[in-house]
Structure formats: C-alpha cells, structure tokens
Scaffold this motif. Sequence first.
Motif, mmCIF file in Angstrom:
data_model
loop_
_atom_site.group_PDB
_atom_site.id
_atom_site.type_symbol
_atom_site.label_atom_id
_atom_site.label_comp_id
_atom_site.label_asym_id
_atom_site.label_seq_id
_atom_site.Cartn_x
_atom_site.Cartn_y
_atom_site.Cartn_z
ATOM 1 N N LEU A 270 0.829 -1.207 0.000
ATOM 2 C CA LEU A 270 0.000 0.000 0.000
ATOM 3 C C LEU A 270 0.862 1.256 0.000
ATOM 4 O O LEU A 270 0.547 2.238 -0.692
ATOM 5 N N GLU A 271 1.950 1.242 0.775
ATOM 6 C CA GLU A 271 2.832 2.409 0.832
ATOM 7 C C GLU A 271 3.446 2.685 -0.539
ATOM 8 O O GLU A 271 3.593 3.850 -0.946
ATOM 9 N N TYR B 199 0.681 4.104 -2.704
ATOM 10 C CA TYR B 199 0.314 5.404 -2.132
ATOM 11 C C TYR B 199 1.238 6.516 -2.634
ATOM 12 O O TYR B 199 0.782 7.565 -3.104
ATOM 13 N N LEU C 263 -6.238 4.709 -0.980
ATOM 14 C CA LEU C 263 -5.068 3.993 -0.468
ATOM 15 C C LEU C 263 -4.699 4.465 0.935
ATOM 16 O O LEU C 263 -4.323 3.657 1.790
ATOM 17 N N GLY C 264 -4.830 5.781 1.180
ATOM 18 C CA GLY C 264 -4.554 6.298 2.520
ATOM 19 C C GLY C 264 -5.538 5.760 3.544
ATOM 20 O O GLY C 264 -5.161 5.417 4.676
ATOM 21 N N PHE D 76 -5.582 8.429 -3.991
ATOM 22 C CA PHE D 76 -4.851 8.894 -2.810
ATOM 23 C C PHE D 76 -5.680 8.685 -1.550
ATOM 24 O O PHE D 76 -5.194 8.155 -0.552
ATOM 25 N N ASP E 123 -4.759 2.171 4.307
ATOM 26 C CA ASP E 123 -3.602 2.165 5.203
ATOM 27 C C ASP E 123 -4.048 2.286 6.660
ATOM 28 O O ASP E 123 -3.608 1.516 7.537
ATOM 29 N N THR F 44 2.921 11.510 3.373
ATOM 30 C CA THR F 44 3.133 11.044 2.000
ATOM 31 C C THR F 44 4.524 10.466 1.797
ATOM 32 O O THR F 44 4.698 9.506 1.048
#
Length: 319
Positions: free
Chosen positions: A74-75, A78, A112-113, A109, A116, A285
């Motif tokens: 994911l990171e 992201y 995905l954030g 964005f 997370d 980010t």
Amino acid sequence: MYLALANQSNQSIAYEFIFRAFSTIPEIQRLLFAFFLLLYLTILFGNVSIIWVACTDHSLRVPMYFFLGNLSFLEICYTTVVVPQLLSSILDVHRPIPFASCGIQMFFFVALGSTDCFLLAVMAYDRYVAICHPLRYSLIMTWQVCSWLVAGSLILALVLSLELTVLIFTLPFCGHQPEINHFLCDVPPVLRLACADTHVHQTVLYSVGVMVLTIPFVLICISYIYIVTAILRIRSTTGRQQAFSTCSSHLTVVIIQYGCCSLVYLRPKTDSSEDDDRHLALMYTFVTPLLNPLIYSLRNKDVKQALKKAMVRTNDSQV
C-alpha cells in the motif's frame, strides 16, 4: 440584477488546475527534483525489501507479516500516485493537471490512505489476539479471515473515496486555471477552490475523516489497553520485552500516521492552515512510507534475521 447575471455568465468554469510551486528558481527546482526522487526510490527499495522477505522467508509466513507485506505494498502504491505528478510539476511549474486527472489522483490517494489506516487497525487486532488469546490465535486468525480483513479494508476505503471524490467534483471551480495550494489533489485544498457553498461537502469530509481516523484509532487504543494489561501479567522479563518490542514498531507507525492525518482532516480550518496542511502532507506522504520499513526492520528481530538470511542467500547465489 442584469450585471450579476452578466458577471456569472462571463465567469469561466475551470477544466484544469495548477499546483503552487515549491520554487521558481531553476537550481532549487533541480535540487528538489533530486531530493524527492531519492526519497521515492528509497521508499520503493525499503518496502519492496519487506515484501520480499515476507514472501520468501518461511519463518515469516504468519498473519502479522502478511499484514506487514500488504502495508508495504500500500505504501508503494500510495506514493506512486503522488510522486510522478509531483516531479513533473517541480520541473514545469506552469504545467496544468486536467480536471479528470486531478479527480483520479484524489480518488486513489484517499482510497489507499484510508486502506492504510484501516489496515493499521487490523494489525492492532492481530496483536491483541496473539498476546491476549495465544492458544486460540491460529483458530481465530486463519488465512481466510486475514484475507477478508485486508479485502474488507480495501473495499470500504474504495467506497468512501468514490463517494467523496464524486461529491467534490460535482462542484464548480471558477477561473481559467485555479491554483491548488498543495503538491497533489487532496480534498481540503481542492475544496477551497470551489465557487459554491461547500458546507455540506465539509460536513461529509469531516464524517469520512471520523470513520477513517477516529474510529480505527479508538479501536487501536482499546486493543492496546488489553495488550498492555496482558503483557504486564507475563512473569518472564524476556517475554515482556519481546511482546513490547513486537508492538512498539506498530504503535510508532500508528502515532505518526494518525497524528499527521488528524491534523489535516479533523482540525478546524483557518486561513493559515493551508500551508500547514501542505507541510503535514509531506509527513504522511513521504516520511511514513519511508519510516515504515525502517521501523519494522530495525525494531523487529524476526525481520532483521530474515533480511540477513536473504542477503546471505543472494551473495551465495552470486558466487
């Protein structure tokens, strides 16, 4: 009346945006480009390494590292949503981003954030079951349950992100090329550019923020109350230290991620908060995806040993 209607009809509707430049000095632009590119490559290398050892080392094929591998993936996604556009706008400060491209970037964005944040809560639940119910751990955290938890986090985040993005981009944005005081199409800076009443949209944004940040964070805190209570009952000093070291890595990432995001999405907005939001966005980010593999690899004995074994295998194969 006639003048008001004439002014409204002459007001152009925006079909593209531009980002506020970090700098217009060519030398500083090149330094910023190199700096963010180096950060991005480091994030890729660190998180790919975590995924690699989690997939190849048999000792790490447990739910905890399954979630960690998904978090690293994911990171990567992201930051990839943000960095190419950021690098492009650094080199060409006047390059616009089309309306549709801005909406797509915002959707992924936010999605995905949010995933997370949900996944960090899932990881806290995994630690709760492992420490508070160790004998039932394998029965509760089956691979099917783990897969459903990851899939559920992603699906919920996609639904919330889609609804929020569609709601934002039904607003009119006036002017030829409105300037976004940010380096990406995040919700708060884009919402400020709308030439219409946004009270409903602000309320929806706050509600989504509570669902994504406040509720998971409260669940994480409850999990850790039970976890700490269970750890303090462990008679062995070594056992307590091992349990605390396992949880401290996750807790460090939680504090950084939730702390920065809460300041951006949940605090009251003021005229001076725009630049602060931009700086805080750099934290979640770039800094969080960069620290995630470092925290887990430096503070986790199992990951460190797996990385060492992987390096030894790589060196032996080259020889």
